[in-house]
Design a protein around this motif. Sequence first.
Motif, short mmCIF file in Angstrom:
data_model
loop_
_atom_site.label_atom_id
_atom_site.label_comp_id
_atom_site.label_asym_id
_atom_site.label_seq_id
_atom_site.Cartn_x
_atom_site.Cartn_y
_atom_site.Cartn_z
N ARG A 414 23.70 41.68 -60.49
CA ARG A 414 23.92 41.24 -61.85
C ARG A 414 22.45 41.88 -62.82
O ARG A 414 22.82 41.98 -63.88
CB ARG A 414 23.99 39.80 -61.87
CG ARG A 414 25.59 39.22 -61.43
CD ARG A 414 25.82 37.85 -61.13
NE ARG A 414 27.05 37.62 -61.02
CZ ARG A 414 27.46 36.54 -60.18
NH1 ARG A 414 26.53 35.56 -59.75
NH2 ARG A 414 28.75 35.92 -59.77
N LYS A 415 21.38 41.57 -62.10
CA LYS A 415 20.16 41.92 -62.72
C LYS A 415 20.19 43.25 -62.94
O LYS A 415 19.82 43.72 -63.97
CB LYS A 415 19.06 41.51 -61.79
CG LYS A 415 17.70 41.68 -62.48
CD LYS A 415 17.46 40.83 -63.67
CE LYS A 415 16.12 40.73 -63.89
NZ LYS A 415 15.73 41.99 -64.48
N LEU A 416 20.98 44.28 -62.03
CA LEU A 416 20.81 45.63 -62.34
C LEU A 416 21.84 46.07 -63.60
O LEU A 416 21.44 46.75 -64.36
CB LEU A 416 21.43 46.32 -61.28
CG LEU A 416 21.71 47.80 -61.38
CD1 LEU A 416 20.41 48.51 -61.55
CD2 LEU A 416 22.66 48.50 -60.16
N LEU A 417 22.87 45.40 -63.72
CA LEU A 417 23.74 45.47 -64.82
C LEU A 417 23.03 44.91 -66.27
O LEU A 417 23.13 45.68 -67.14
CB LEU A 417 25.11 44.60 -64.80
CG LEU A 417 26.19 45.02 -65.88
CD1 LEU A 417 26.55 46.33 -65.95
CD2 LEU A 417 27.43 43.95 -65.60
N GLU A 418 22.54 43.81 -66.02
CA GLU A 418 21.60 43.39 -67.08
C GLU A 418 20.72 44.27 -67.69
O GLU A 418 20.35 44.71 -68.92
CB GLU A 418 20.87 42.06 -67.06
CG GLU A 418 22.04 40.77 -66.79
CD GLU A 418 21.22 39.74 -66.29
OE1 GLU A 418 20.05 39.56 -66.27
OE2 GLU A 418 22.08 38.64 -65.93
N TYR A 459 26.27 48.50 -58.24
CA TYR A 459 26.98 48.13 -59.49
C TYR A 459 28.06 47.24 -59.23
O TYR A 459 29.08 46.91 -60.04
CB TYR A 459 27.28 49.12 -60.87
CG TYR A 459 26.19 49.62 -61.46
CD1 TYR A 459 25.86 49.20 -62.70
CD2 TYR A 459 25.50 50.80 -60.82
CE1 TYR A 459 24.79 49.47 -63.28
CE2 TYR A 459 24.46 51.25 -61.79
CZ TYR A 459 24.12 50.72 -63.14
OH TYR A 459 23.07 51.27 -63.65
N LEU A 460 28.12 46.64 -58.21
CA LEU A 460 29.42 45.71 -57.55
C LEU A 460 29.59 44.67 -58.61
O LEU A 460 30.79 44.65 -58.81
CB LEU A 460 28.84 45.09 -56.28
CG LEU A 460 29.89 44.27 -55.55
CD1 LEU A 460 31.11 44.99 -55.34
CD2 LEU A 460 29.14 43.59 -54.36
N ALA A 461 28.58 43.97 -59.04
CA ALA A 461 28.89 42.72 -60.20
C ALA A 461 29.66 43.48 -61.40
O ALA A 461 30.42 42.68 -61.89
CB ALA A 461 27.60 42.15 -60.42
N ALA A 462 29.60 44.51 -61.64
CA ALA A 462 30.16 44.97 -62.89
C ALA A 462 31.74 44.99 -62.79
O ALA A 462 32.25 45.00 -63.78
CB ALA A 462 29.74 46.61 -63.26
N VAL A 463 32.23 44.97 -61.43
CA VAL A 463 33.50 45.12 -61.62
C VAL A 463 34.28 43.68 -62.18
O VAL A 463 35.56 43.81 -62.40
CB VAL A 463 34.38 45.41 -60.27
CG1 VAL A 463 33.56 46.71 -59.77
CG2 VAL A 463 33.84 44.22 -59.16
N ASP A 464 33.54 42.62 -62.08
CA ASP A 464 33.89 41.25 -62.67
C ASP A 464 34.25 41.34 -64.16
O ASP A 464 35.14 40.84 -64.59
CB ASP A 464 33.11 40.55 -62.24
CG ASP A 464 33.62 38.91 -62.57
OD1 ASP A 464 35.05 38.84 -62.43
OD2 ASP A 464 33.07 38.11 -63.11
#
Length: 548
Positions: A414-418, A459-464
């Motif tokens: 999530r921090k990576l996406l942010e 980027y796993l959290a991005a799929v949400d």
Amino acid sequence: RGCRSESCGEEMPGETCGGVYMGIYLNPGNSGFQRIVNSEYVDKTGLIGLVNQVMDTVDNLICVSRPRRFGKSFAAKMLCAYYDCSCDSHGLFDDKEIAETEGYLTHLNQYYVINLDITSFISEAKRRRVSMADVPNVIVDTLHRELKNMAPGLAAGESFVEDLIRCVEETGRKVVFIIDEWDALIREGKNDREVQSAYLNLLREWFKNSSFTPRAVAAAYLTGILPIKKDGSQSAISDFIEYPMLDPGEFAEFTGFTEGEVKRLCEGCGMSFEDAKSWYDGYDFPGVGAVYNPYSVMMAMRKKKFGSYWQKTSAAESLLTYINMDFEGMQEIISRLISGEEIEVDTDSFENDFETFKSRDDVLTLLIHLGYLTWNEEDGTAHIPNEEVRAEFRKILKSRDVNSKWMDLISRSRKLLEDTLAGDGGKVARTIEEIRSTQYAPTFYNNEQALRYVVKFAYLAAVDQYLKIEELPSGKGIADVVFLPRRNSLLPALVVELKWNKSSEGAVGQIKERNYPAVLKDYGGEIVMAGINYDPKTKEHSCVIERM
């Protein structure tokens, strides 16, 4: 009264029609299938032809295992209606596919039928506070009462099996057993040997009894969730030929709806076939092709809305239970599945139960049987089949009921996406390196494909919040990874270009030069362009981010 002729259509359990008894479990009639046909019905009567082919042969014992809500009960009701001698089912089948097959009339309404849903007996036992070990006796006593009602001349005091043999020999009609959720009592009594022993002895008495099975049983069709255990503890049904999700064989096209069937449903209901394919496709079998979840497809057609229906039923076992086991890095494997990878699975060691797990392969094999993953036999891999199941996996990203290792990965992602959306390339590069070194380490980190795996994982959290598309044709080339915001999202689109032993600046330059954002011309929002490079000499990642 109680007549089952086509002209009357009434059914009164306990009455007779033409001298043939009709009961609840013995000769239950065709009303169950009649209700199905009265609704929107997809013709799956070809399955009957497969059973007809083995009728009264040494191959007449069939066990079909499928995930919940994959039409097992519908198939059972169809078989009951076809074989039951207490009713006239010409009107239900004469216009169906089965009517065109050899032997259609030979077997139509020619057998005594014993139809059991084991879960109903379990529910009743719980309500009455009856021991699970007594359920097999309840089943036999119930059937014996109905048999005596059908043949009141039977001598009192003899066993159900002996009475049934006499009935078969006197009338010349054999029995077709149709048992839905056959493994429910085994699962219910998973830690109770007395329960399992009592139930398996009952099955042994019916299907592994040289004095009864060949004399009285024309065929048996069992359905359940899992295949027969491999350790021999369920030897009572070891003579059954199995057709599981891993290898459904000739029953593959009856596992769910075929692509042609779904197209016709969509056309008739004015629904998008492409959306149906995205939501419910994914179970592919050699010679048959795509197979769709039948329950979810029909719910979407009825409600005129695509969405997740299967998980809203009792179909879904808890994914978190299996993920928290973390066999041999199971959480990492689940993360890779969510990010879109195909995972190699050795299915041979799985013992066909919900408790005996020796490796992560056993857990993954269970997820295949439960319908959470689809199996590619040719290359030995599994992946998440469709958007409906992927939505269930995405729930894990929001769960707080997982261990610290998993929470740490999601937090980093999530921090990576942010940081990516904020344009901080330095932080993005450092986080990718941290995730690679602590969570994911390809055997050979030596090319752009290895970098791609790490980036997808990171980027796993991005799929949400995004729809991820790899190698998307656009402009004058193919974009490596594109993240499209889900509907009603205010987030910008994200285009990621990967480079190995080159430069992150060059990666962003390629995005602009080859006009990769052209495919997003109708998107209308901001686009974040991220170029990520790995330098094998310095062993460092770098990232450059621009917005347009």
